[in-house]
Design an enzyme around this catalytic site. Structure first.
Site, mmCIF file in Angstrom:
data_model
loop_
_atom_site.group_PDB
_atom_site.id
_atom_site.type_symbol
_atom_site.label_atom_id
_atom_site.label_comp_id
_atom_site.label_asym_id
_atom_site.label_seq_id
_atom_site.Cartn_x
_atom_site.Cartn_y
_atom_site.Cartn_z
ATOM 1 C CG ASP A 139 25.697 88.554 -33.964
ATOM 2 O OD1 ASP A 139 26.394 89.274 -33.232
ATOM 3 O OD2 ASP A 139 26.061 88.154 -35.078
ATOM 4 C CG ASN A 140 28.425 88.911 -28.975
ATOM 5 O OD1 ASN A 140 28.631 89.130 -30.178
ATOM 6 N ND2 ASN A 140 29.372 88.529 -28.144
ATOM 7 N N GLY A 192 27.106 89.137 -38.595
ATOM 8 C CA GLY A 192 28.460 89.295 -39.143
ATOM 9 C C GLY A 192 28.410 89.457 -40.652
ATOM 10 C CG PHE A 193 31.605 89.732 -44.357
ATOM 11 C CD1 PHE A 193 30.995 90.301 -45.465
ATOM 12 C CD2 PHE A 193 32.657 88.848 -44.543
ATOM 13 C CE1 PHE A 193 31.425 89.977 -46.746
ATOM 14 C CE2 PHE A 193 33.097 88.525 -45.805
ATOM 15 C CZ PHE A 193 32.465 89.075 -46.915
ATOM 16 C CE1 TYR A 220 39.352 82.297 -35.513
ATOM 17 C CE2 TYR A 220 40.781 82.004 -37.410
ATOM 18 C CZ TYR A 220 39.530 82.218 -36.884
ATOM 19 O OH TYR A 220 38.450 82.352 -37.730
#
Ligand code: UDP
Length: 341
Positions: A49-50, A28-29, A167
């Site tokens: 990670d997927n 990710g970022f 969330y």
């Protein structure tokens, strides 16, 4: 395997003793910047990670480097999580659904991946007694108007019929679970609430405002300001955030605690749009878009969000070094250098 929170003095993460870290969500970022920092300090990194909201492009340059390994899979797969945790000495758990659009559009995926993923990471870490740093979010404060947000302040969460709050609630449950492991068995769990984090490699694909505005400005398209633009945020540069995360991982006193990390320089979104136009020299005009058009039903925007950074400052001397103009300049340069949105 050695338990770092007991055996190693402060200063090991970026200094002397070399470790193997598991970074979930490492493509990710934020995760990819963390991997670079850890590798740069001579550590080994295993990424789980997927490659869904993260991207292989973020870590392509790391594959083949000594000490780096990518394992493609989901944090929802307990056996895989356990295998990865067993191989490492400590865990940075960053894997999570991100971005308001994804959260509103795919609430089942959001809730399941956040809650089950963190449960798996904590179960495996508990089994092998690994220190875990869990990245949570400023969303947990919800609609609280007690600014700046302090870690011991109340969460003010909206109705369950407003999907955005799923969330915040899922992340809050992760925090409860992490703190419960600390409470019951003294598993060293650190909770970090990330405020708006920006910098190179962040994509505007999931709605984030700075990459969107920069891309719009550089292509002289209208800058899409939602609502009246008077909502305000504080943006932290990803490198400052990584410094904070790394510092908390190595700080033994952080276990069992929650910390805000971000930057406390506040700006309205309208001011942000004007700054992006000025810094890029763009011919773009600002286009005001009502929230009802900008977001699907089930969304509610936050008015203001400011972190109180006193706790993390006291713990590890955290002080963000990059102000908003420096952040914007960095993102603009990255886009000019060919970053895609
Ligand atoms: N925003 C905007 N135009 C855009 C994208 C976002 O005005 O094209 C606004 C959004 O409504 C919010 C703020 O910018 O008030 C920050 O949005 P972002 O999604 O980056 O983060 P968050 O809402 O999670 O703080």
């Amino acid at each position: 395997m050695i338990n770092i929170w007991i055996e190693y003095p402060s200063g090991n993460l970026l200094g002397g003793f070399k470790m193997k870290y598991l970074v979930t969500g490492g493509s990710g970022f934020v995760g990819s910047h963390l991997c670079e920092t850890l590798l740069g300090a001579g550590h080994q990194v295993l990424v789980l990670d997927n490659l869904s909201t993260g991207s292989y492009a973020n870590i392509e340059h790391l594959e083949g480097k000594p000490g780096f390994e990518l394992r493609v899979g989901s944090v929802n797969d307990y056996d895989l999580v356990e295998e990865c945790v067993r191989e490492c000495s400590a865990v940075f758990h960053l894997a999570s659904a991100v971005g308001v659009r994804l959260i509103v559009d795919q609430p089942v995926l959001t809730i399941e991946s956040i809650v089950n993923g963190t449960d798996n990471v904590l179960k495996a870490s508990s089994r092998y007694r690994r220190k875990v740093l869990i990245t949570s979010t400023s969303e947990v404060y919800g609609k609280s108007d007690k600014l700046p947000f302090r870690e011991d302040g109340d969460s003010v969460i909206g109705a369950t019929t407003t999907r955005r709050w799923a969330y915040a609630c899922a992340k809050a449950l992760d925090e409860f679970l992490g703190l419960a492991h600390w409470h019951e068995t003294r598993l060293p769990v650190v909770i970090v609430r990330l405020f708006n984090t920006v910098g190179p490699r962040q994509t505007g694909q999931y709605g984030m405002v700075i990459p969107r505005f920069v891309r719009q400005a550089l292509s002289n398209e209208p800058i899409t300001v939602y609502g009246d633009g008077m909502q305000a945020r504080c943006f932290g540069h990803v490198q400052d955030i990584i410094t904070g995360i790394a510092g908390l991982m190595e700080h033994t006193g952080a276990a069992g605690q929650v910390f805000n990390i971000g930057n406390d320089e506040e700006t309205t979104i309208l001011d942000l749009a004007n700054r992006v136009i000025a810094l890029t020299g763009s011919a773009s005009k600002i286009k005001i878009i009502p929230f009802s058009e900008a977001y699907p039903a089930g969304f509610e925007d936050m008015h203001r969000r400011i972190p109180d950074l006193n706790k993390v400052k006291a713990a590890i001397g955290y002080a963000p070094k990059r102000n908003l103009d420096a952040i914007l300049t960095d993102v603009i340069n990255q886009f000019k250098g060919g970053q895609k949105v």
